[in-house]
Design an enzyme around this catalytic site. Structure first.
Site, PDB file in Angstrom:
ATOM      1  N   MET B  30      31.961 -20.518 -24.220  1.00 52.00           N
ATOM      2  CA  MET B  30      31.032 -21.360 -24.971  1.00 52.00           C
ATOM      3  C   MET B  30      29.633 -20.732 -24.931  1.00 52.00           C
ATOM      4  O   MET B  30      28.641 -21.395 -25.220  1.00 52.00           O
ATOM      5  CB  MET B  30      31.012 -22.777 -24.394  1.00 52.00           C
ATOM      6  CG  MET B  30      32.404 -23.440 -24.476  1.00 52.00           C
ATOM      7  SD  MET B  30      32.348 -25.229 -24.625  1.00 52.00           S
ATOM      8  CE  MET B  30      31.503 -25.678 -23.122  1.00 52.00           C
ATOM      9  N   GLY B  31      29.571 -19.448 -24.607  1.00 51.99           N
ATOM     10  CA  GLY B  31      28.293 -18.746 -24.645  1.00 51.99           C
ATOM     11  C   GLY B  31      27.402 -19.023 -23.451  1.00 51.99           C
ATOM     12  O   GLY B  31      27.857 -19.543 -22.434  1.00 51.99           O
ATOM     13  N   LEU B  33      26.048 -16.682 -21.624  1.00 48.03           N
ATOM     14  CA  LEU B  33      26.883 -15.861 -20.741  1.00 48.03           C
ATOM     15  C   LEU B  33      26.214 -15.578 -19.398  1.00 48.03           C
ATOM     16  O   LEU B  33      25.006 -15.354 -19.330  1.00 48.03           O
ATOM     17  CB  LEU B  33      27.189 -14.533 -21.442  1.00 48.03           C
ATOM     18  CG  LEU B  33      27.878 -14.658 -22.806  1.00 48.03           C
ATOM     19  CD1 LEU B  33      28.066 -13.276 -23.433  1.00 48.03           C
ATOM     20  CD2 LEU B  33      29.211 -15.384 -22.681  1.00 48.03           C
ATOM     21  N   GLY B  36      29.937 -14.495 -14.506  1.00 47.11           N
ATOM     22  CA  GLY B  36      31.331 -14.953 -14.508  1.00 47.11           C
ATOM     23  C   GLY B  36      32.046 -14.502 -15.770  1.00 47.11           C
ATOM     24  O   GLY B  36      33.121 -13.885 -15.720  1.00 47.11           O
ATOM     25  N   HIS B  37      31.440 -14.768 -16.917  1.00 43.28           N
ATOM     26  CA  HIS B  37      32.029 -14.348 -18.199  1.00 43.28           C
ATOM     27  C   HIS B  37      32.195 -12.819 -18.248  1.00 43.28           C
ATOM     28  O   HIS B  37      33.202 -12.304 -18.723  1.00 43.28           O
ATOM     29  CB  HIS B  37      31.136 -14.751 -19.368  1.00 43.28           C
ATOM     30  CG  HIS B  37      30.884 -16.219 -19.493  1.00 43.28           C
ATOM     31  ND1 HIS B  37      29.667 -16.794 -19.220  1.00 43.28           N
ATOM     32  CD2 HIS B  37      31.696 -17.240 -19.874  1.00 43.28           C
ATOM     33  CE1 HIS B  37      29.726 -18.099 -19.435  1.00 43.28           C
ATOM     34  NE2 HIS B  37      30.957 -18.399 -19.820  1.00 43.28           N
ATOM     35  N   GLY B 147      38.274 -18.214 -16.249  1.00 48.67           N
ATOM     36  CA  GLY B 147      37.701 -18.260 -14.904  1.00 48.67           C
ATOM     37  C   GLY B 147      38.351 -19.356 -14.076  1.00 48.67           C
ATOM     38  O   GLY B 147      38.641 -20.438 -14.594  1.00 48.67           O
ATOM     39  N   LYS B 149      36.977 -21.092 -11.907  1.00 46.41           N
ATOM     40  CA  LYS B 149      36.091 -22.236 -11.664  1.00 46.41           C
ATOM     41  C   LYS B 149      36.627 -23.453 -12.424  1.00 46.41           C
ATOM     42  O   LYS B 149      36.588 -24.572 -11.932  1.00 46.41           O
ATOM     43  CB  LYS B 149      34.660 -21.937 -12.104  1.00 46.41           C
ATOM     44  CG  LYS B 149      33.726 -23.123 -11.801  1.00 46.41           C
ATOM     45  CD  LYS B 149      32.274 -22.770 -11.967  1.00 46.41           C
ATOM     46  CE  LYS B 149      31.853 -22.795 -13.416  1.00 46.41           C
ATOM     47  NZ  LYS B 149      31.803 -24.169 -13.975  1.00 46.41           N
ATOM     48  N   ASP B 150      37.113 -23.212 -13.635  1.00 46.24           N
ATOM     49  CA  ASP B 150      37.728 -24.288 -14.411  1.00 46.24           C
ATOM     50  C   ASP B 150      39.222 -24.300 -14.098  1.00 46.24           C
ATOM     51  O   ASP B 150      40.058 -24.030 -14.964  1.00 46.24           O
ATOM     52  CB  ASP B 150      37.474 -24.062 -15.902  1.00 46.24           C
ATOM     53  CG  ASP B 150      35.984 -24.015 -16.211  1.00 46.24           C
ATOM     54  OD1 ASP B 150      35.257 -24.925 -15.778  1.00 46.24           O
ATOM     55  OD2 ASP B 150      35.535 -23.051 -16.862  1.00 46.24           O
ATOM     56  N   ARG B 187      25.645 -24.212 -16.959  1.00 41.82           N
ATOM     57  CA  ARG B 187      24.909 -25.462 -16.752  1.00 41.82           C
ATOM     58  C   ARG B 187      23.918 -25.390 -15.579  1.00 41.82           C
ATOM     59  O   ARG B 187      23.088 -26.278 -15.421  1.00 41.82           O
ATOM     60  CB  ARG B 187      25.881 -26.631 -16.543  1.00 41.82           C
ATOM     61  CG  ARG B 187      26.634 -27.050 -17.819  1.00 41.82           C
ATOM     62  CD  ARG B 187      27.544 -28.247 -17.566  1.00 41.82           C
ATOM     63  NE  ARG B 187      28.108 -28.796 -18.793  1.00 41.82           N
ATOM     64  CZ  ARG B 187      29.345 -28.580 -19.222  1.00 41.82           C
ATOM     65  NH1 ARG B 187      30.145 -27.785 -18.540  1.00 41.82           N
ATOM     66  NH2 ARG B 187      29.783 -29.138 -20.353  1.00 41.82           N
TER      67      ARG B 187
END
Lengths: 282, 282
Positions: B30-31, B33, B36-37, B147, B149-150, B187
């Site tokens: 979702m940008g 960045l 992690g991305h 990732g 994390k999710d 976030r």
């Protein structure tokens, strides 16, 4: 003709064709093949390098009181027909193989399903889009062929493929009919002799309705169609409707592309048929 | 790096790679960045011929009271990061382009979604599986990177791909953290200075919980984890849970592979984090 029952094997085979740059035509069926199915195969063999037919009586698209158990099956004969028609791979997985576990994601067809068969067969089109989503991922076809007899199915599948961008082209093929006009269907085998004689009146009624379309209201057309069925068959009318196509919205007069469709329940077989046509302006 | 905004163009490009036999790695984002991305991109460039990253803030996976409007965006900076990391194609469609019409078929994630974020974010995972279904059909990746994390997202997507046989391999990559342990997240930018200092206690609490797992009950573990968060942060705990992984079922004691996951709402940012680990027998 190769027969594949394993989902993994089918998907691997599809991956190989992909690497080889082969175009794949796909004819998904529930078996008990008739000339309608074989016409789809013919279109596929003419247009594509490889033709895959699936035979799978999909439990998800039958309601609890429908004819899943009774649905006619004859896999030996189907194999002969498929091979003779030029099918390269016949894919016949078991239900356990295609649905090894309860699905963690449900697909629900919410548009184009509140009329016609969607009313009397709740959940039917959910089952259709679910199985096709899986089959499209397994077979990875370039083109998939469907019969226009199941016009609502074509509309729903077209909607699915467009919205979710499945990389497959949907081609709809005209209904194949017996010489007396009865649409070919695996379920015709369950008509009694008497019912078999009455059944051509479904198409006669639709043909008459189409003639009326230019100068009559939907209400007038459906009334006449209904009387033809009632006066000439012992079947129970499930529905007769005239709608816009492919959006399947109610219309008071025919305009643009429309469908007149009906479903009639005979003692052991529920038959459907339709005509789709476009009215010229003015 | 090529930037594509049109769905048709992206799908055509994918078709060309397919014919050329190229392996395609896909990093859906979702940008905004962060490292992690870019770690996902690194994995993709090492393993695949082509790397596609999508940037799409998917409205369908945000609830009506969530932060869709507020979700941080910076497309210019994202382009620089993506190019520097080795992305070959950056796919950034608008919502109108990806969802030109109301979807005629809904996808509903019914498993692995009744706990964790699935409880406080109803419909969130429906939006996730919907957009990924479309993106997988458009980009046609060989491998897609997510990732850890999710972790719940990974579990849901893995379930989707297995059941519907999407011809894509899902690879989950370990969470990338700041030097103080805070999981990298778009976030994080919305944390106040005070909250930023408190936030590493999320991972500290999880690390402590993991140590307790072998000899304590779920109840004891969660109680201790909760006190660490309550005593060291101003955030409001949304959930702290220990479940089996990837099935996300309730357990009274840790056994096999488990996840301890939490979500904490700060003033402008809801943060999630987790640890997944496998306990040896005996």
């Amino acid at each position: 003709m190769k027969i594949i029952t394993s989902v993994n094997e089918m998907q691997e085979q599809a991956g190989k064709w992909r690497v080889e740059g082969k175009s794949v035509g796909f004819v998904p069926t529930m078996g008990f093949l008739h000339e309608g199915h074989l016409t789809l195969v013919q279109q596929s063999t003419q247009a594509c390098d490889i033709t895959v037919m699936s035979i799978f009586v999909n439990p998800l698209q039958f309601g609890p009181n429908e004819d899943f158990e009774l649905y006619p099956r004859n896999i030996e004969q189907d194999q002969k027909h498929a091979e003779a028609a030029g099918v390269d791979v016949l894919f016949c997985p078991t239900a356990k193989e295609l649905y090894p576990q309860e699905l963690p994601v449900k697909m629900v067809a919410v548009k184009r399903t509140d009329r016609l068969c969607g009313v009397s067969r709740p959940g039917h089109f959910d089952g259709v889009v679910t199985v096709l989503s899986i089959l499209f991922h397994v077979v990875q076809p370039t083109v998939a062929y469907f019969g226009r007899k199941d016009a609502q199915q074509v509309a729903v599948v077209q909607g699915l493929v467009e919205a979710y961008r499945y990389p497959v082209k949907i081609v709809a093929i005209d209904t194949v009919r017996e010489s007396d006009g009865l649409a070919k269907s695996s379920r015709n085998v369950y008509l009694s002799n008497q019912e078999r004689e009455e059944a051509p009146f479904l198409f006669k009624a639709l043909t008459h309705a189409k003639k009326l379309a230019k100068n009559h209201s939907t209400e007038e057309i459906l009334k006449e169609t209904e009387s033809i069925i009632l006066n000439n068959t012992s079947g129970k009318i499930d529905y007769i409707e005239m709608l816009s196509y492919p959006y399947l919205e109610k219309i008071q007069f025919a305009k643009g592309t429309v469908i007149i469709a009906l479903a009639v329940q005979f003692s052991q077989a529920r038959l459907i048929d339709n005509v789709v046509f476009t009215l010229e302006e003015g």
